[in-house]
Design a protein around this motif. Structure first.
Motif, PDB file in Angstrom:
ATOM      1  N   ALA A  80      -9.947  59.178  20.235  1.00  0.00           N
ATOM      2  CA  ALA A  80     -10.020  58.994  21.685  1.00  0.00           C
ATOM      3  C   ALA A  80      -9.622  60.030  22.325  1.00  0.00           C
ATOM      4  N   ALA A  81     -10.561  60.640  23.305  1.00  0.00           N
ATOM      5  CA  ALA A  81     -10.432  61.665  24.110  1.00  0.00           C
ATOM      6  C   ALA A  81      -9.962  63.190  23.484  1.00  0.00           C
ATOM      7  N   LYS A 135     -15.024  64.800  21.915  1.00  0.00           N
ATOM      8  CA  LYS A 135     -16.270  64.670  20.794  1.00  0.00           C
ATOM      9  C   LYS A 135     -17.421  64.383  21.913  1.00  0.00           C
ATOM     10  N   THR A 172     -21.695  55.952  20.710  1.00  0.00           N
ATOM     11  CA  THR A 172     -21.499  54.685  19.920  1.00  0.00           C
ATOM     12  C   THR A 172     -20.341  54.057  20.505  1.00  0.00           C
ATOM     13  N   ARG A 210     -17.838  49.088  23.441  1.00  0.00           N
ATOM     14  CA  ARG A 210     -17.191  48.741  24.706  1.00  0.00           C
ATOM     15  C   ARG A 210     -18.006  47.697  25.581  1.00  0.00           C
ATOM     16  N   SER A 242     -11.332  48.798  20.919  1.00  0.00           N
ATOM     17  CA  SER A 242     -10.839  49.197  19.541  1.00  0.00           C
ATOM     18  C   SER A 242     -10.222  47.786  18.969  1.00  0.00           C
ATOM     19  N   ALA A 249     -13.483  46.456  17.609  1.00  0.00           N
ATOM     20  CA  ALA A 249     -14.108  47.412  16.676  1.00  0.00           C
ATOM     21  C   ALA A 249     -13.673  47.077  15.250  1.00  0.00           C
ATOM     22  N   ARG A 251     -18.721  45.398  13.424  1.00  0.00           N
ATOM     23  CA  ARG A 251     -19.160  46.602  13.039  1.00  0.00           C
ATOM     24  C   ARG A 251     -20.709  46.388  12.313  1.00  0.00           C
ATOM     25  N   ARG A 280     -16.680  57.167  15.423  1.00  0.00           N
ATOM     26  CA  ARG A 280     -15.429  56.949  14.382  1.00  0.00           C
ATOM     27  C   ARG A 280     -16.070  57.171  13.030  1.00  0.00           C
ATOM     28  N   ASP A 281     -17.160  56.476  12.798  1.00  0.00           N
ATOM     29  CA  ASP A 281     -17.770  56.291  11.341  1.00  0.00           C
ATOM     30  C   ASP A 281     -19.014  56.891  11.178  1.00  0.00           C
ATOM     31  N   ARG A 332      -7.304  62.606  29.173  1.00  0.00           N
ATOM     32  CA  ARG A 332      -7.827  61.238  29.819  1.00  0.00           C
ATOM     33  C   ARG A 332      -7.313  60.971  30.972  1.00  0.00           C
ATOM     34  N   ARG A 344      -4.100  53.269  19.897  1.00  0.00           N
ATOM     35  CA  ARG A 344      -5.508  53.180  19.324  1.00  0.00           C
ATOM     36  C   ARG A 344      -5.714  54.113  18.155  1.00  0.00           C
ATOM     37  N   ASP A 384      -7.462  52.486  15.025  1.00  0.00           N
ATOM     38  CA  ASP A 384      -8.742  53.100  14.386  1.00  0.00           C
ATOM     39  C   ASP A 384      -8.498  53.636  13.040  1.00  0.00           C
ATOM     40  N   ARG A 391      -7.444  50.390  10.125  1.00  0.00           N
ATOM     41  CA  ARG A 391      -8.178  49.272   9.837  1.00  0.00           C
ATOM     42  C   ARG A 391      -8.957  49.351   8.517  1.00  0.00           C
TER      43      ARG A 391
HETATM   44  O1  CDP Z   1     -13.912  57.677  24.646  1.00  0.00           O
HETATM   45  P1  CDP Z   1     -12.883  57.417  23.690  1.00  0.00           P
HETATM   46  O2  CDP Z   1     -12.767  58.029  22.461  1.00  0.00           O
HETATM   47  O3  CDP Z   1     -11.631  56.864  24.083  1.00  0.00           O
HETATM   48  O4  CDP Z   1     -13.488  55.869  23.312  1.00  0.00           O
HETATM   49  P2  CDP Z   1     -14.912  55.419  22.358  1.00  0.00           P
HETATM   50  O5  CDP Z   1     -15.265  56.500  21.714  1.00  0.00           O
HETATM   51  O6  CDP Z   1     -15.654  54.994  23.577  1.00  0.00           O
HETATM   52  O7  CDP Z   1     -14.323  54.142  21.435  1.00  0.00           O
HETATM   53  C1  CDP Z   1     -13.785  53.183  22.038  1.00  0.00           C
HETATM   54  C2  CDP Z   1     -13.242  52.227  20.843  1.00  0.00           C
HETATM   55  O8  CDP Z   1     -14.671  51.875  19.950  1.00  0.00           O
HETATM   56  C3  CDP Z   1     -12.638  53.021  19.831  1.00  0.00           C
HETATM   57  O9  CDP Z   1     -11.075  53.283  19.955  1.00  0.00           O
HETATM   58  C4  CDP Z   1     -12.955  52.819  18.284  1.00  0.00           C
HETATM   59  O10 CDP Z   1     -11.883  51.594  18.147  1.00  0.00           O
HETATM   60  C5  CDP Z   1     -14.222  52.155  18.540  1.00  0.00           C
HETATM   61  N1  CDP Z   1     -15.450  52.772  17.983  1.00  0.00           N
HETATM   62  C6  CDP Z   1     -15.542  52.605  16.503  1.00  0.00           C
HETATM   63  O11 CDP Z   1     -14.794  51.875  15.911  1.00  0.00           O
HETATM   64  N2  CDP Z   1     -16.582  53.306  15.927  1.00  0.00           N
HETATM   65  C7  CDP Z   1     -17.321  53.952  16.572  1.00  0.00           C
HETATM   66  N3  CDP Z   1     -18.451  54.611  16.084  1.00  0.00           N
HETATM   67  C8  CDP Z   1     -17.274  54.246  17.883  1.00  0.00           C
HETATM   68  C9  CDP Z   1     -16.168  53.619  18.738  1.00  0.00           C
END
Ligand code: CDP
Length: 228
Positions: free
Chosen positions: A18-19, A22, A40, A45, A91, A94, A100, A122-123, A149, A172, A176, A179
């Motif tokens: 997070a933050a 990326k 993604t 969200r 999260s 997710a 997923r 994330r993945d 953030r 978070r 993340d 899991r």
């Molecule tokens: O902007 P920020 O990095 O805070 O959050 P985000 O990228 O919008 O993602 C929100 C939440 O979605 C993350 O904390 C992950 O748990 C989940 N996520 C995920 O599991 N897999 C992804 N490809 C993208 C987000």
């Protein structure tokens, strides 16, 4: 600005906590290479938003699975998704395997566009696009991420303290990364970009350098790209 026209298709996977910056970097890469971009995190969200709007408990995995099977992306305005509470709720959903797996096809369809695409999450490098031509893992210290953030949320008028955001970020990160389904982790062939001490311009330059090196077939040793 170099476009990807006429070159072989290019998929760029940008993962990180997070933050970490990326999203900003993924958007810059998309503009630089002339590729479509998918955030993604917004999909997770949206699912969280829909679960809460329908009056369900955010832990209700059956409700989330039903929503993911049928939700319409166009129904969610961006500004209803960016808040702190929805990031936390995202999260939670997710971590649910049915959520997923229900989102995999849309993401792969997006990545499968003729010229390629940039996806951040994330993945992406580990599960969604393991064959991506370039993979970046963008990170920064929890304190730097919390400060970014905090600036972003207060700039939008959302009340927040630095300490509260730092606690959110640590929680978070733990959820993340801990899991069992598609945890946040560095893909073996991803390049680590630590943006803690970099400006946006410096980080964008480093990210483009990593992608160009990959396209040219040059190995960049993991961990070598940030802060130097
Ligand atoms: O902007 P920020 O990095 O805070 O959050 P985000 O990228 O919008 O993602 C929100 C939440 O979605 C993350 O904390 C992950 O748990 C989940 N996520 C995920 O599991 N897999 C992804 N490809 C993208 C987000």
């Amino acid at each position: 600005m170099s476009s990807n026209d006429g070159r072989k298709r290019l998929v760029i996977a940008v993962d990180g906590p997070a933050a970490s910056g990326k999203g900003t970097l993924a958007r810059r890469l998309a503009a630089h290479y002339g590729l479509p971009y998918l955030d993604t995190g917004l999909l997770y969200r949206m699912v969280a938003r829909a679960v809460l709007d329908a009056g369900h408990d955010i832990q209700d995995a059956d409700a989330a699975a039903a929503i993911v099977a049928s939700f319409d992306e166009a129904a969610f305005p961006d500004d209803s998704l960016r808040g702190r509470e929805i990031g936390e709720a995202a999260s939670v959903v997710a971590a649910m395997p049915a959520v997923r797996s229900g989102l995999i096809a849309r993401q792969r369809r997006f990545a499968g566009q003729p010229g390629g695409a940039v996806l951040d999450g994330r993945d992406i490098g580990t599960v969604i696009c393991p064959e991506a031509g370039a993979k970046l893992f963008v990170t920064a210290t929890p304190e730097v991420r919390a400060a970014r953030r905090h600036r972003e949320l207060t700039g939008r008028g959302e009340p927040a303290t630095f300490e509260g955001i730092l606690a959110d970020i640590r929680r978070r990160d733990a959820r993340d990364s801990g899991r069992s389904d598609a945890p946040l982790k560095l893909a073996e062939d991803a390049v680590l970009l630590d943006t803690s001490a970099l400006t946006i311009e410096e980080a964008a330059g480093a990210a483009i350098g990593i992608v160009d090196a990959r396209r040219a077939g040059v190995e960049s040793p993991p961990g070598s790209a940030g802060g130097s």
